[in-house]
Structures are given as C-alpha cells and as structure tokens.
Design an enzyme around this catalytic site. Sequence first.
Site, PDB file in Angstrom:
ATOM      1  N   ASN A 122     -54.247  53.070  16.367  1.00 17.36           N
ATOM      2  CA  ASN A 122     -53.453  54.134  15.746  1.00 17.36           C
ATOM      3  C   ASN A 122     -54.010  54.358  14.345  1.00 17.36           C
ATOM      4  O   ASN A 122     -53.779  53.566  13.446  1.00 17.36           O
ATOM      5  CB  ASN A 122     -51.982  53.687  15.700  1.00 17.36           C
ATOM      6  N   TRP A 123     -54.742  55.445  14.193  1.00 16.02           N
ATOM      7  CA  TRP A 123     -55.438  55.668  12.917  1.00 16.02           C
ATOM      8  C   TRP A 123     -54.525  56.217  11.831  1.00 16.02           C
ATOM      9  O   TRP A 123     -54.935  56.322  10.677  1.00 16.02           O
ATOM     10  CB  TRP A 123     -56.621  56.635  13.121  1.00 16.02           C
ATOM     11  N   LYS A 124     -53.345  56.640  12.197  1.00 16.56           N
ATOM     12  CA  LYS A 124     -52.393  57.209  11.228  1.00 16.56           C
ATOM     13  C   LYS A 124     -53.071  58.352  10.450  1.00 16.56           C
ATOM     14  O   LYS A 124     -53.884  59.068  11.020  1.00 16.56           O
ATOM     15  CB  LYS A 124     -51.828  56.113  10.329  1.00 16.56           C
ATOM     16  N   HIS A 131     -42.720  55.918  16.729  1.00 12.62           N
ATOM     17  CA  HIS A 131     -43.289  54.958  15.773  1.00 12.62           C
ATOM     18  C   HIS A 131     -42.314  54.773  14.612  1.00 12.62           C
ATOM     19  O   HIS A 131     -41.656  55.721  14.180  1.00 12.62           O
ATOM     20  CB  HIS A 131     -44.637  55.477  15.263  1.00 12.62           C
ATOM     21  N   GLU A 148     -42.747  54.579  11.548  1.00 11.41           N
ATOM     22  CA  GLU A 148     -42.979  55.472  10.405  1.00 11.41           C
ATOM     23  C   GLU A 148     -42.357  56.845  10.659  1.00 11.41           C
ATOM     24  O   GLU A 148     -41.848  57.491   9.741  1.00 11.41           O
ATOM     25  CB  GLU A 148     -44.485  55.573  10.106  1.00 11.41           C
ATOM     26  N   GLU A 190     -43.027  46.826  17.983  1.00  8.83           N
ATOM     27  CA  GLU A 190     -43.609  46.765  16.643  1.00  8.83           C
ATOM     28  C   GLU A 190     -42.525  46.408  15.640  1.00  8.83           C
ATOM     29  O   GLU A 190     -41.792  47.303  15.165  1.00  8.83           O
ATOM     30  CB  GLU A 190     -44.217  48.126  16.273  1.00  8.83           C
ATOM     31  N   GLY A 249     -48.380  46.879   8.783  1.00  9.96           N
ATOM     32  CA  GLY A 249     -49.127  47.120   7.551  1.00  9.96           C
ATOM     33  C   GLY A 249     -48.840  46.128   6.444  1.00  9.96           C
ATOM     34  O   GLY A 249     -49.225  46.342   5.300  1.00  9.96           O
ATOM     35  N   SER A 278     -49.772  44.330  12.183  1.00  9.52           N
ATOM     36  CA  SER A 278     -50.766  43.457  11.560  1.00  9.52           C
ATOM     37  C   SER A 278     -51.587  42.645  12.564  1.00  9.52           C
ATOM     38  O   SER A 278     -51.900  41.480  12.324  1.00  9.52           O
ATOM     39  CB  SER A 278     -50.094  42.551  10.523  1.00  9.52           C
ATOM     40  N   GLY A 284     -53.022  49.301  13.907  1.00  8.62           N
ATOM     41  CA  GLY A 284     -53.195  50.285  12.851  1.00  8.62           C
ATOM     42  C   GLY A 284     -54.393  49.935  11.976  1.00  8.62           C
ATOM     43  O   GLY A 284     -55.543  50.223  12.312  1.00  8.62           O
ATOM     44  N   GLY A 285     -54.132  49.283  10.853  1.00  4.65           N
ATOM     45  CA  GLY A 285     -55.158  48.990   9.850  1.00  4.65           C
ATOM     46  C   GLY A 285     -56.460  48.433  10.413  1.00  4.65           C
ATOM     47  O   GLY A 285     -57.552  48.921  10.086  1.00  4.65           O
TER      48      GLY A 285
END
Length: 249
Positions: A9-11, A95, A97, A167, A173, A213, A234-235
């Site tokens: 997930n590149w956001k 998600h 976010e 999640e 993150g 993470s 993600g990251g």
Amino acid sequence: MIRRVIAGNWKMNKTVAESVAFATRLRAAFDTPPGPEVIIAPPFTALRAVAEVIRGSFIALCAQNLHEAQKGAYTGEISAGMLLDAGCTCVIIGHSERRTLFGEGNDRINRKLQTALAAGLKPIFCVGESLRQREEDETETVIAHQLKEGLNNLTADDIGRLAIAYEPVWAIGTGKTASPEQAGKVHRFIREWIGHRCGAECAAAIAILYGGSVTPENIAGLMAQPEINGGLIGGASLDVDSFIRMIGN
Ligand code: PGA
C-alpha cells in the site's frame, strides 16, 4: 491451503515515473511467478501507467479507495468503473487512515464494499483497534463491530470474495508491530467470526492479512502464524528491494 498474499500500500507516495520504475523492476525480479499473490496499490495518478508495465505478469493492481456511487457530482472522487478502466482488479476499503482522517464510518465502508463487489473488484477490507481500545481490552468487541457493520447485507458468496486485513491502528507507520502471537490471536478471532457469519468453508478459504509496521526483518515471524495469510505493507513496500525480499520470504 490459502495462498499467501503480499500487498504493498503505497499511500500518497510516488510519482508516475517512480511507480513505473518500481513496477518494471518488480516484474523483472522473478523468472517464474513467486509463491505468493503479489499486489501493489499505487496512487490513482499512476494506476494506468503501472497497469501497462505489469500487463500479463504475476502482479495485480489495486486501488487505495473508491467512491460508492457509480458516477455523478462527486468532485475529487473515483468510481469503481474508473478503477476497472485503469486496470485495477482490487481495492483497499476501510483503511484506518480513511476511517480516522477522512471520517469513513462502518456504514460508508459497507456501501463501498458492496459497490466494489458489484463491479467485480476484490476488496481488501481493513479492520483494527486503536491503542486505547486495546488497552481497555476492547479489541475483539471493536473488530466484531467493524465486521458486523462492514459486512452488513453481504452474502456468504460476497464475503468469500474478500480478503480481510487486520491492521491494529497503533502499529501502522509507528514501527510497533503486533507480536506474531498478538496478531495470530486476533486473526483467529476474525476467522471464527467469519465462520459464524458465513460458514466454516467460507472462513477456511478467506485470506486474512496482517498490516502494521511489517518489514523484511519481522515478516517471517508473522507469517509463521497459521492464521496469518499475508501482509498489507505500507512503509516497507515503498522500496522495491525491500518489497521483493518480503515476497521471497
Ligand atoms: P505500515 O502501513 O506498514 O507503514 O505500518 C500499513 C498500512 O497502513 O497498510
């Protein structure tokens, strides 16, 4: 046996050129398709260009969100039909976010799931508790509520077409991963809940991914849990070598 899923997930990261470079390198990294199902979720602006690069490959293209309506006066929004047109086969819905920063509640998420399924997109449906909820021992209550309302009116057949991502919000993150045991326990709870909702066969076939993470260093421990069928990352998915390592793990 559920096939493992590794989803990046590149956001809100990467230009079109950066996205194309990543996808080109990822495609070239495997002579034969890797064991896991590999999914990348670039930003909307890069979807079409990435679709060209990965056409006919082992990589699936995923969007990070959609609007629940078919079309119309929704400035700034993207429909399921537009995602299909851009080459997507799946979409992340719910998600944390989107829930916390953009005010998406379970009801809205339910409508988005229905829209995605009706369009033939595979949803990755995210659930997870906040730190306060975990500390107050509300994890299972919160997740049951998210599942119940998010999956409202969906048939067993619909639910069988989803992937679910657990999640924990406190792990996204933050560098704080749930321990494999903590995550495994919640995954078991989710699978049991799905079993009650749509039957043992459906529950046994549904992929439940862990997100929060995940890194090349900790992924093996998480994936060793029998109830964890993959990662929504993600990251650590932004660097192509790191992502390739996690696929190969
Ligand atoms: P993270 O994000 O891997 O950077 O914690 C995961 C996610 O939000 O899907």
